[in-house]
Enzyme design. Structure first.
Site, PDB file in Angstrom:
ATOM      1  N   HIS A 199      45.425  30.441 -41.790  1.00  0.00           N
ATOM      2  CA  HIS A 199      45.171  30.900 -43.157  1.00  0.00           C
ATOM      3  C   HIS A 199      44.285  32.145 -43.150  1.00  0.00           C
ATOM      4  CE1 HIS A 199      46.769  27.374 -45.411  1.00  0.00           C
ATOM      5  NE2 HIS A 199      46.518  26.745 -44.273  1.00  0.00           N
ATOM      6  N   ASP A 227      42.483  33.344 -45.546  1.00  0.00           N
ATOM      7  CA  ASP A 227      41.194  33.103 -46.184  1.00  0.00           C
ATOM      8  C   ASP A 227      40.369  32.054 -45.433  1.00  0.00           C
ATOM      9  OD1 ASP A 227      42.885  31.041 -46.850  1.00  0.00           O
ATOM     10  OD2 ASP A 227      42.443  31.051 -48.985  1.00  0.00           O
ATOM     11  N   HIS A 232      53.086  22.218 -46.137  1.00  0.00           N
ATOM     12  CA  HIS A 232      51.996  21.366 -45.672  1.00  0.00           C
ATOM     13  C   HIS A 232      52.353  19.910 -45.977  1.00  0.00           C
ATOM     14  CE1 HIS A 232      49.529  25.000 -45.442  1.00  0.00           C
ATOM     15  NE2 HIS A 232      48.534  24.285 -44.922  1.00  0.00           N
ATOM     16  N   GLU A 248      49.178  15.642 -43.445  1.00  0.00           N
ATOM     17  CA  GLU A 248      47.787  15.911 -43.052  1.00  0.00           C
ATOM     18  C   GLU A 248      46.863  15.013 -43.872  1.00  0.00           C
ATOM     19  OE1 GLU A 248      44.565  19.584 -42.767  1.00  0.00           O
ATOM     20  OE2 GLU A 248      46.138  19.614 -44.296  1.00  0.00           O
TER      21      GLU A 248
END
Length: 373
Positions: free
Chosen positions: A29, A31, A215, A218
């Site tokens: 990522h 950020d 995603h 997780e």
């Protein structure tokens, strides 16, 4: 051990050798990878108060805050990184730094993901965000080349799964598909926000034959992975809770593992798993690298790739992830080469780009490592 056996033995991995290995990162990522020094400089310019103004103390704060075992608290750390990424200057600087840092770590191909919708607080448009980030990557790649490091970067435009902008962000990705954007993703709080909430966005991408990852597996279980697979994802972001669909008798080898319908489907189709070991420890997937399911999944034949996720929050790099797996889970040079090739051929870059990187950087890099060892 005979002379013949020792000849074929893989070389002992050292930190110096691992640092030089060519690497592919698919899940990183933008950020989540800021340099603390950059954050401090940008925060001062925009008037944002950080938890610390010393680079070392700030870096430690991020790791400590992220190392809570809670994905929700982990995601809270991004408020500070996103705060300094609201201007063209900030976005350009962060993207440039990322390209340089990844290249210096031996990364030859990287997919960098970010959510443009999170960078509009100071009046930028979605397209202006994309333009600023892309220019930063371009400049960083050029600076890395001047330092002797060749890296190719593709970007993944991300939609936040708890928001209602999936179609708009998918259209943004499509509008920039020939301008550095290679794919789409959804991220953010997984539990309670299934991928199917963004079904319209995924349908639009499928109509345009544009790749996407999701995603899943997780912060939520195998059902989340199932939902992502139903949407047609080409890869699984993390995906490690897929092990909930696998029965592994105690003290038995992988030969005795019993796969459920979902895990068998993912295995049979070799859907790449974007595994980030250190990050997964922080969010409670496992207690140690040795216990992390990535090695079990690799041994079962899943398409495992190794990633960093958020380099700042995990104080990590691709080299560190490799070192941890080598030291604590007995991964070898052959294991890392296999995972790197799986990542390369699972990338969203065009096939000719991938084949060039494999032929000119990955294969020669591993051959050099074997010769050195």
């Amino acid at each position: 051990m005979s002379t013949e056996d020792s000849y074929d033995a893989p070389p002992a991995l050292t930190e110096a050798m691992i640092c030089k290995l060519p690497k592919v990162v698919l899940h990183d990522h933008l950020d989540g990878g800021l340099r603390p020094t950059t954050m401090i400089e940008l925060a001062e310019k925009v008037g944002h108060t950080l938890p610390a103004t010393d680079p070392d103390a700030l870096a430690e704060w991020f790791v400590t805050s992220a190392d809570s075992g809670s994905l929700v608290r982990y995601l809270e750390t991004f408020e500070h990184t996103i705060a300094v990424m609201q201007t063209v200057e900030g976005l350009h600087r962060v993207a440039r730094d990322a390209a340089i840092d990844l290249a210096a770590d031996g990364v030859v191909y990287a997919e960098q993901r970010y959510a443009p919708e999170q960078h509009l607080r100071e009046g930028l448009t979605l397209q202006e965000v994309v333009d600023a980030v892309q220019q930063g990557f371009d400049d960083g790649v050029a600076e890395a080349a001047e330092a002797g490091h060749t890296i190719t970067i593709g970007t993944l435009i991300t939609a936040m799964r708890h928001a209602d902008r999936g179609v708009e962000i998918a259209e943004l990705a499509l509008a920039n598909r020939d301008r550095g954007v290679v794919g789409f993703d959804i991220a953010g709080a997984e539990l309670g926000f299934p991928a199917s909430n963004q079904a319209e966005a995924f349908a639009a991408l499928r109509r345009e034959n544009f790749p996407f990852t999701i995603h899943a597996g997780e912060a939520d279980g195998a059902s989340s992975v199932w939902d992502a697979v139903q949407q047609g994802t080409l890869r699984l972001g993390h995906g490690v809770r897929l092990v909930e669909d696998i029965v592994r008798p105690a003290h038995e080898s992988t030969d005795h593992a019993q796969l459920g319908r979902l895990s068998q489907w993912v295995l049979d189709r070799q859907i790449p798993l974007e595994v980030a070991p250190s990050s997964n420890l922080q969010t409670g997937i496992a207690g140690t690298i040795a216990e992390h399911p990535v090695t079990f999944l690799r041994d079962l034949g899943f398409a495992v790739t190794i990633n960093t996720d958020n380099r700042l929050m995990s104080a990590t790099s691709m080299s560190r992830e490799f070192n941890l797996l080598a030291a604590e889970a007995d991964w070898t040079l052959d294991d890392f080469e296999e995972a790197t090739l799986v990542a390369a051929f699972g990338a969203f870059a065009h096939r000719d780009v991938v084949e060039r990187i494999v032929a000119e950087q990955i294969v020669p890099g591993y051959e050099a490592a074997r010769a050195e060892g």
